[in-house]
Motif scaffolding. Structure first.
Motif, PDB file in Angstrom:
ATOM      1  N   PRO A  11      36.217 -32.919 -23.599  1.00 36.51           N
ATOM      2  CA  PRO A  11      36.081 -32.029 -22.446  1.00 36.51           C
ATOM      3  C   PRO A  11      35.468 -32.772 -21.257  1.00 36.51           C
ATOM      4  O   PRO A  11      34.548 -33.592 -21.448  1.00 36.51           O
ATOM      5  CB  PRO A  11      35.140 -30.927 -22.949  1.00 36.51           C
ATOM      6  CG  PRO A  11      35.208 -31.001 -24.432  1.00 36.51           C
ATOM      7  CD  PRO A  11      35.447 -32.439 -24.767  1.00 36.51           C
ATOM      8  N   PRO A  12      35.942 -32.514 -20.051  1.00 33.08           N
ATOM      9  CA  PRO A  12      35.321 -33.131 -18.887  1.00 33.08           C
ATOM     10  C   PRO A  12      33.966 -32.493 -18.591  1.00 33.08           C
ATOM     11  O   PRO A  12      33.754 -31.305 -18.848  1.00 33.08           O
ATOM     12  CB  PRO A  12      36.324 -32.849 -17.760  1.00 33.08           C
ATOM     13  CG  PRO A  12      37.015 -31.594 -18.185  1.00 33.08           C
ATOM     14  CD  PRO A  12      37.086 -31.653 -19.689  1.00 33.08           C
ATOM     15  N   VAL A  13      33.069 -33.286 -18.051  1.00 35.35           N
ATOM     16  CA  VAL A  13      31.774 -32.791 -17.607  1.00 35.35           C
ATOM     17  C   VAL A  13      31.791 -32.827 -16.084  1.00 35.35           C
ATOM     18  O   VAL A  13      31.931 -33.897 -15.475  1.00 35.35           O
ATOM     19  CB  VAL A  13      30.617 -33.638 -18.162  1.00 35.35           C
ATOM     20  CG1 VAL A  13      29.278 -33.097 -17.672  1.00 35.35           C
ATOM     21  CG2 VAL A  13      30.665 -33.663 -19.686  1.00 35.35           C
ATOM     22  N   ILE A  14      31.649 -31.654 -15.474  1.00 39.24           N
ATOM     23  CA  ILE A  14      31.794 -31.510 -14.024  1.00 39.24           C
ATOM     24  C   ILE A  14      30.466 -31.070 -13.434  1.00 39.24           C
ATOM     25  O   ILE A  14      29.955 -29.998 -13.779  1.00 39.24           O
ATOM     26  CB  ILE A  14      32.905 -30.497 -13.687  1.00 39.24           C
ATOM     27  CG1 ILE A  14      34.230 -30.949 -14.316  1.00 39.24           C
ATOM     28  CG2 ILE A  14      33.052 -30.336 -12.174  1.00 39.24           C
ATOM     29  CD1 ILE A  14      35.322 -29.911 -14.237  1.00 39.24           C
ATOM     30  N   ASN A  15      29.899 -31.914 -12.585  1.00 36.96           N
ATOM     31  CA  ASN A  15      28.575 -31.637 -11.993  1.00 36.96           C
ATOM     32  C   ASN A  15      27.552 -31.290 -13.070  1.00 36.96           C
ATOM     33  O   ASN A  15      26.744 -30.364 -12.922  1.00 36.96           O
ATOM     34  CB  ASN A  15      28.678 -30.509 -10.963  1.00 36.96           C
ATOM     35  CG  ASN A  15      29.494 -30.903  -9.745  1.00 36.96           C
ATOM     36  OD1 ASN A  15      29.575 -32.072  -9.395  1.00 36.96           O
ATOM     37  ND2 ASN A  15      30.111 -29.923  -9.105  1.00 36.96           N
ATOM     38  N   GLY A  16      27.612 -32.019 -14.170  1.00 41.08           N
ATOM     39  CA  GLY A  16      26.649 -31.829 -15.238  1.00 41.08           C
ATOM     40  C   GLY A  16      26.971 -30.709 -16.209  1.00 41.08           C
ATOM     41  O   GLY A  16      26.256 -30.523 -17.189  1.00 41.08           O
ATOM     42  N   GLN A  17      28.061 -29.969 -15.970  1.00 40.22           N
ATOM     43  CA  GLN A  17      28.419 -28.839 -16.826  1.00 40.22           C
ATOM     44  C   GLN A  17      29.690 -29.159 -17.607  1.00 40.22           C
ATOM     45  O   GLN A  17      30.712 -29.525 -17.024  1.00 40.22           O
ATOM     46  CB  GLN A  17      28.637 -27.580 -15.982  1.00 40.22           C
ATOM     47  CG  GLN A  17      29.015 -26.346 -16.802  1.00 40.22           C
ATOM     48  CD  GLN A  17      29.185 -25.102 -15.936  1.00 40.22           C
ATOM     49  OE1 GLN A  17      28.831 -25.105 -14.755  1.00 40.22           O
ATOM     50  NE2 GLN A  17      29.725 -24.045 -16.515  1.00 40.22           N
ATOM     51  N   THR A  18      29.632 -29.013 -18.910  1.00 41.63           N
ATOM     52  CA  THR A  18      30.795 -29.289 -19.750  1.00 41.63           C
ATOM     53  C   THR A  18      31.819 -28.170 -19.622  1.00 41.63           C
ATOM     54  O   THR A  18      31.501 -26.997 -19.810  1.00 41.63           O
ATOM     55  CB  THR A  18      30.382 -29.433 -21.223  1.00 41.63           C
ATOM     56  OG1 THR A  18      29.449 -30.517 -21.342  1.00 41.63           O
ATOM     57  CG2 THR A  18      31.587 -29.722 -22.095  1.00 41.63           C
TER      58      THR A  18
END
Length: 485
Positions: A189-196
């Protein structure tokens, strides 16, 4: 042209000086074929080769650890002959040095990562750009010859090291100018701005309305599925009309497309449905007092079910937030349950050019035409590839379908990737192949190196092909095999 001290490895970490002998550090990787009945893996190369004769059936020599063709006149490190269903076959095995290569990322998310064409950075260096946003995914294009060789030395080094890490299944951190900070890894899963990111959307807002309209009928008066691209409104949507949904007098602040479908309801962002909204009511105008009524129930939900809220109109026809009714909670969960896990896909893309083709044949354009004519099957570390139509041999491979650590690099900077060309022996001879360098598969499995190799292989390893990969010499790749089998 590298100088390596005794006992040391070179700058590329691929070769070493072992007592005056040039040694290839990565082991030659050979695929082990499963029995067609789905039985046990063919039990060879379970350990380091110890000199014993190994079976020649069920193995495929990949280019991982094989070495390269450079300089141009050298035949490929391994040109292996085998017999498949009574037909003589040849597989040309080589690692390619790819200055002309890149990585394409598919990131499953509704969140806005950055405007199209925005630079993508690693370690502060621009190594690529944002491309199009597809159905529930954002695409990035990284690398390419201009970033590898056309900028500063640091830009080239960072581009190369980032692509190498991604292709070998490692996590990397990226930053998009004016957009998000990312941590991405193939198959994760990508982590976007620290959120998975957990879920890929079930569909756009319009599609979500269409899929769940019948399940909402009789439970709520109005449903709005908030989406940065196409927001759906069930009372106006054709799906609602067909099942007799009553009008509600709702008004949406956005550009109306067709009934029940709205564009540009908000700016892109990381909030509701890929918009910048934290309050979904911001997209609503005043309800039509001639149609709406006090107590009208309204469900607003995002395309992943991550965001959902329930409202009822008061006497002034203004929506007032209420607790989510038990009757609607299952439908919100159902949206989430129908979303696929969000993943990052990494595709290696390269053009197979001069020295690589010369290592296969003395008539390089013959190989190109053979690939284009589907007489030659191209694989990458034994994994299937997509060959682009048109001129040249431009191919893409899903890195998760290769054995781990299949890629290397040279300080040019450029990536080193495995590539194999498999064809009938008669076709190989016809296109001007290096027939004097063909060796039986049995000898390759015994541990012998191609006579054109100017280095010693450190070892061999046998691995199972990734699940779902076609066998490189199987009938799916050669239609004539289906008739002879």
């Amino acid at each position: 042209m590298c100088y390596i001290a005794d006992g040391r490895s070179g700058a590329c970490d691929r070769y070493a000086n072992d007592g005056g002998q040039l040694v290839r550090l990565d082991p030659l990787t050979i695929l082990r074929q499963r029995a067609e009945s789905g039985g046990e893996v063919v039990p060879f190369l379970d350990k380091e080769w110890d000199g014993d004769i190994l079976p020649s059936e069920g193995g495929f020599v990949t280019a991982i650890g094989a070495g390269t063709t450079y300089p141009d006149y050298k035949p490929a490190p391994f040109i292996v002959a085998s017999t498949v269903d009574g037909v003589d076959m040849v597989t040309v095995v080589t690692e390619g040095i790819f200055s002309y290569c890149g990585v394409k990322l598919k990131i499953d998310t509704d969140r806005h990562l950055g405007d199209e064409c925005s630079p993508v950075r690693a370690d502060g260096e621009v190594i690529g750009h944002v491309t199009t946003s597809e159905y529930g995914s954002q695409m990035l294009s990284l690398g390419g010859v201009h970033h590898l060789t056309g900028g500063s030395k640091k830009e080239g080094r960072v581009t190369c090291s980032t692509m190498l890490a991604l292709c070998n299944g490692e996590a990397v951190e990226l930053a998009i100018d004016g957009g998000a900070a990312l941590k991405v890894q193939a198959g994760r899963p990508p982590v976007i701005n620290g959120q998975t990111e957990e879920r890929m959307r079930v569909g756009c807002g319009s599609a979500t309305v269409g899929m769940f309209a019948a399940q909402w009928k009789g439970l709520v008066d109005e449903v709005v599925v908030v989406d940065d691209h196409i927001t759906g409104v069930i009372s106006e949507h054709q799906a609602g009309k067909v099942i007799g949904w009553a009008p509600t007098g709702i008004r949406i602040n956005g550009r109306r497309s067709t009934p029940g479908r709205y564009f540009q309801v908000a700016d892109p962002g990381t909030g509701w449905g890929g918009t910048d909204l934290t309050d979904p009511l911001a997209i609503l105008g005043a309800f039509d007092p001639k149609v709406a009524w006090p107590g009208l129930s309204l469900l607003m939900v995002s395309t992943t079910g991550e965001h959902a809220a329930y409202f009822e109109l008061d006497e002034a026809l203004l929506p007032v937030g209420k607790d989510m009714p038990a009757r609607l909670a299952p439908s919100v969960r159902r949206i989430a349950d129908n979303c696929e896990p969000a993943l990052t896909s990494v595709l290696f893309m390269a053009g197979a050019g001069g020295s690589l083709r010369s290592g296969v044949t003395e008539h390089p354009v013959g190989l190109t035409r053979s690939v284009q004519g589907a007489l030659t099957y191209v694989s990458c570390g034994g994994a299937p590839v997509y060959v682009w139509p048109g001129g040249g041999i431009t191919f893409m491979a899903d890195v998760t379908r290769l054995p781990r650590n299949a890629f290397g690099y040279v300080p040019t900077p450029a990536l080193v990737a495995p590539i194999e060309f498999t064809m009938r022996a008669e076709d190989y001879r016809a296109l001007g192949g290096h027939m004097d360098y063909v060796m039986p598969l049995s000898e390759a499995l015994e541990g012998k190196t191609g006579r054109q190799n100017d280095h010693i292989l450190k070892g061999r390893r046998g691995v199972q092909p990734s699940s779902g990969n076609p066998w490189p010499t199987g009938p799916d790749n050669f239609p004539w095999r289906r008739h002879s089998a």
